[in-house]
Design an enzyme around this catalytic site. Structure first.
Site, PDB file in Angstrom:
ATOM      1  N   SER A  70       0.869  -1.179   0.000  1.00 35.42           N
ATOM      2  CA  SER A  70       0.000   0.000   0.000  1.00 35.42           C
ATOM      3  C   SER A  70       0.909   1.233   0.000  1.00 35.42           C
ATOM      4  O   SER A  70       1.910   1.266   0.722  1.00 35.42           O
ATOM      5  CB  SER A  70      -0.869  -0.016   1.261  1.00 35.42           C
ATOM      6  OG  SER A  70      -1.573   1.189   1.351  1.00 35.42           O
ATOM      7  N   LYS A  95       1.227   2.077  -7.003  1.00 33.49           N
ATOM      8  CA  LYS A  95       0.534   1.292  -8.041  1.00 33.49           C
ATOM      9  C   LYS A  95      -0.522   2.137  -8.755  1.00 33.49           C
ATOM     10  O   LYS A  95      -0.534   2.226  -9.982  1.00 33.49           O
ATOM     11  CB  LYS A  95      -0.153   0.047  -7.424  1.00 33.49           C
ATOM     12  CG  LYS A  95       0.778  -0.910  -6.720  1.00 33.49           C
ATOM     13  CD  LYS A  95       0.038  -2.083  -6.123  1.00 33.49           C
ATOM     14  CE  LYS A  95      -0.923  -1.707  -5.006  1.00 33.49           C
ATOM     15  NZ  LYS A  95      -0.310  -1.129  -3.806  1.00 33.49           N
ATOM     16  N   SER A  96      -1.414   2.754  -7.953  1.00 32.94           N
ATOM     17  CA  SER A  96      -2.525   3.497  -8.551  1.00 32.94           C
ATOM     18  C   SER A  96      -2.003   4.703  -9.336  1.00 32.94           C
ATOM     19  O   SER A  96      -2.471   4.977 -10.452  1.00 32.94           O
ATOM     20  CB  SER A  96      -3.494   3.996  -7.476  1.00 32.94           C
ATOM     21  OG  SER A  96      -3.944   2.898  -6.757  1.00 32.94           O
ATOM     22  N   SER A 146      -2.411  -7.289  -3.896  1.00 34.29           N
ATOM     23  CA  SER A 146      -2.280  -8.732  -4.208  1.00 34.29           C
ATOM     24  C   SER A 146      -1.023  -9.342  -3.583  1.00 34.29           C
ATOM     25  O   SER A 146      -0.072  -9.677  -4.284  1.00 34.29           O
ATOM     26  CB  SER A 146      -2.347  -8.997  -5.710  1.00 34.29           C
ATOM     27  OG  SER A 146      -1.626  -8.076  -6.457  1.00 34.29           O
TER      28      SER A 146
HETATM   29  P1  ADP Z   1      -0.810   2.387  -4.049  1.00 32.91           P
HETATM   30  O1  ADP Z   1      -1.813   2.410  -5.153  1.00 32.91           O
HETATM   31  O2  ADP Z   1       0.341   1.474  -4.334  1.00 32.91           O
HETATM   32  O3  ADP Z   1      -1.401   2.167  -2.691  1.00 32.91           O
HETATM   33  P2  ADP Z   1      -0.727   5.179  -4.454  1.00 32.91           P
HETATM   34  O4  ADP Z   1      -0.424   5.352  -5.895  1.00 32.91           O
HETATM   35  O5  ADP Z   1      -2.145   5.340  -4.006  1.00 32.91           O
HETATM   36  O6  ADP Z   1      -0.120   3.805  -3.985  1.00 32.91           O
HETATM   37  O7  ADP Z   1       0.155   6.162  -3.601  1.00 32.91           O
HETATM   38  C1  ADP Z   1       1.538   6.344  -3.829  1.00 32.91           C
HETATM   39  C2  ADP Z   1       1.950   7.734  -3.334  1.00 32.91           C
HETATM   40  O8  ADP Z   1       3.331   7.853  -3.483  1.00 32.91           O
HETATM   41  C3  ADP Z   1       1.302   8.844  -4.130  1.00 32.91           C
HETATM   42  O9  ADP Z   1       0.960   9.909  -3.264  1.00 32.91           O
HETATM   43  C4  ADP Z   1       2.424   9.279  -5.061  1.00 32.91           C
HETATM   44  O10 ADP Z   1       2.327  10.654  -5.425  1.00 32.91           O
HETATM   45  C5  ADP Z   1       3.651   9.044  -4.187  1.00 32.91           C
HETATM   46  N1  ADP Z   1       4.873   8.802  -4.956  1.00 32.91           N
HETATM   47  C6  ADP Z   1       6.063   9.415  -4.714  1.00 32.91           C
HETATM   48  N2  ADP Z   1       7.007   8.985  -5.586  1.00 32.91           N
HETATM   49  C7  ADP Z   1       6.406   8.115  -6.409  1.00 32.91           C
HETATM   50  C8  ADP Z   1       6.861   7.327  -7.496  1.00 32.91           C
HETATM   51  N3  ADP Z   1       8.096   7.390  -7.926  1.00 32.91           N
HETATM   52  N4  ADP Z   1       5.974   6.496  -8.099  1.00 32.91           N
HETATM   53  C9  ADP Z   1       4.702   6.427  -7.656  1.00 32.91           C
HETATM   54  N5  ADP Z   1       4.207   7.130  -6.636  1.00 32.91           N
HETATM   55  C10 ADP Z   1       5.050   7.974  -5.991  1.00 32.91           C
END
Ligand code: ADP
Length: 486
Positions: free
Chosen positions: A326, A330-331, A398
């Site tokens: 988390s 990913k999102s 997952s």
């Molecule tokens: P997940 O879907 O894996 O739970 P999210 O995409 O919701 O994660 O959240 C990831 C957070 O990390 C976001 O706030 C995003 O802006 C931040 N972040 C910082 N650096 C990166 C990066 N290199 N790639 C993806 N997200 C990043």
């Protein structure tokens, strides 16, 4: 005498005996019995003893003709053997023979023997399913009632141990001959009882290989209906099985096989489940019955194929499966990948973990069992969308390898791309976009991946993104570049 007759008189029939407890204090008692059985054309095969572990006991018991238990007379004697007797019955052992040392019987022998007989009989009647049950008082010193009658126990009128074993061997032989008459049913969905032999718990929907004497099939446990327990009056509802548990389960096979119930044929109705990766045997199973004839449900071929639907969209349909902790990104990355694909005219759909839990999966929580079901439904939905010709982006934690493998197999391995968003826990926790890590650390959220629930990184992902070295934009760009090359 013809040659045939000569051969059959020489050929020994095996009587397979599962023993527990001491059958007479002196080993010579059993030796005398084995010797006399040889004269009856029977060879005694000891297939397990109580010192063997659960796995060996289960294997041996599934093929035993007789469960033979030596009982000492004391207040707990029956309590001690109940589970063993019940297990023998669950394993389909047809005959139960209990011996009691007559020298241990309370004064005047008979009342103590009768009391024990009635307690055992009522337990067996309520909990077990043997074809025959007998208790024989034996005299270890004289081998009385083992081979010959015991002159000191004139009140016992039942058969000697030898006579009874010979009788059991005959009915087992007849049943074996009958078993070949059992009509197999072509089936891909069965109910079975599973003896779970693995240290890791069984969760429904994990993929396994199911082996019968006919061959091997890919199989999944679609549900654990209930656990069997010798002490419980009611069947216990369960959603997992642990080592040593026995559960009644529904099992689905990728391809139908000729299914025979264990009751009809103790060879053909037996199977093992193995882990497809390690090849460890994780369970022994006995087929109860077929739940559906494979011929009743057929795959309806459509005129327009998945390949044609994708071609109409001028793209290769596929599933991009983003996995990671988390807060790994990913999102964010999946969203950027979708934007880029749309910009170059690709038809896409993004399935986000949180969003799907608002609708299709809103009945599911975060226990291991619910997580597996969550992934199973997502895999099936992704497959449908992939068959519709779309590029499907799936963004779910997952956490378990086995479920991602299930997703890969559901979708078709060829169309499935596992993308590991490899952000270390410290970084994801520092970001804590949704404040969930703080809550998990405070104990307000249970089973949180990375904190009190494991994350198993992919061993061989198609793509890995390191978000500590790349920005989300750079990661998305490299994924799209790789994808469009395919
Ligand atoms: P997940 O879907 O894996 O739970 P999210 O995409 O919701 O994660 O959240 C990831 C957070 O990390 C976001 O706030 C995003 O802006 C931040 N972040 C910082 N650096 C990166 C990066 N290199 N790639 C993806 N997200 C990043």
């Amino acid at each position: 005498m013809s040659d045939d007759t000569q051969n059959s008189s020489v050929a020994m029939r095996a009587v397979r005996i599962l023993t527990a407890g001491k059958i007479g204090a002196a080993p010579s008692v059993i030796e005398a019995l084995k010797f006399s059985l040889r004269a009856d054309g029977l060879s005694w095969i000891d297939i397990a003893n109580p010192d063997q572990d659960f796995a060996s006991l289960v294997r041996a018991g599934s093929q035993a003709d007789i469960a033979l238990v030596g009982l000492e007379i004391d207040a707990d004697a029956l309590e001690r053997i109940k589970r063993w007797v019940w297990l023998a019955s669950e394993l389909g052992v047809p005959h139960l023979v209990v011996t009691v040392e007559s020298s241990d019987l309370p004064p005047k022998g008979r009342p103590g023997f009768d009391a024990l007989t009635s307690r055992l009989t009522s337990f067996v009647k309520d909990r077990c399913d043997f074809q025959s049950v007998i208790i024989v008082p034996i005299n270890a010193a004289t081998a009385g009632n083992v081979v010959d009658r015991d002159a000191n126990n004139g009140w016992y009128r039942g058969p000697t141990l030898r006579q009874h074993i010979v009788g059991c061997a005959t009915t087992c032989r007849e049943a074996q001959l009958q078993s070949h008459l059992a009509e197999p049913v072509q089936s891909d969905h069965i109910q079975a009882r599973l003896f779970w032999l693995h240290d890791e718990a069984l969760l429904p929907w994990r993929p396994f290989e199911l082996r019968t004497e006919q061959g091997q099939r890919n199989a999944t446990i679609t549900s654990i209906k209930y656990e069997l327990d010798p002490h419980a009056v009611e069947r216990i509802a369960r959603n997992r099985l642990l080592y040593g548990d026995i559960g009644v389960c529904n099992i689905n096979m990728t391809e139908p096989f000729k299914c025979v119930s264990f009751k009809q044929d103790r060879q053909a109705g037996l199977f093992t489940l193995t882990d497809p990766k390690t090849h460890d045997v994780v369970a022994l199973g006995l087929i109860d019955y077929s739940l559906r004839r494979a011929s009743n449900i057929r795959w309806q071929e459509t005129t327009i194929t998945p390949a044609e639907r994708a071609e109409a969209k001028q793209q290769n349909a596929s599933v991009l499966w983003f996995t990671g902790l988390s807060g790994a990104g990913k999102s964010t990355i999946a969203d950027l990948v979708e934007k880029r694909l749309n910009a170059v005219g690709r038809h896409t759909m993004l399935l986000d973990g949180d969003n799907v839990r608002h609708g299709l999966n809103k009945d599911l929580g975060f226990t291991d069992v619910d997580r597996v079901e969550n992934i199973r439904r997502i895999s099936e939905v992704s497959k449908l969308m992939c068959d519709a010709g779309l590029i499907v982006l799936v963004s779910f934690i997952s956490p378990f390898r086995a479920e991602r493998q299930l997703a890969r197999e559901t979708v078709k391995p060829h169309d499935f791309f596992e993308i590991y968003v490899a952000t270390p826990l410290e970084v994801a926790e520092q970001r804590d976009v949704k404040g969930l890590y703080a809550k998990a650390r405070a104990g307000e959220i249970k089973n949180f991946t990375g904190i009190d629930s494991p994350y198993e990184p992919p061993s061989n992902p198609q793509m890995t993104v390191d978000t500590t070295n790349e920005t989300a934009d750079q990661a998305a760009e490299s994924i799209v570049t790789d994808l469009l090359k395919l």
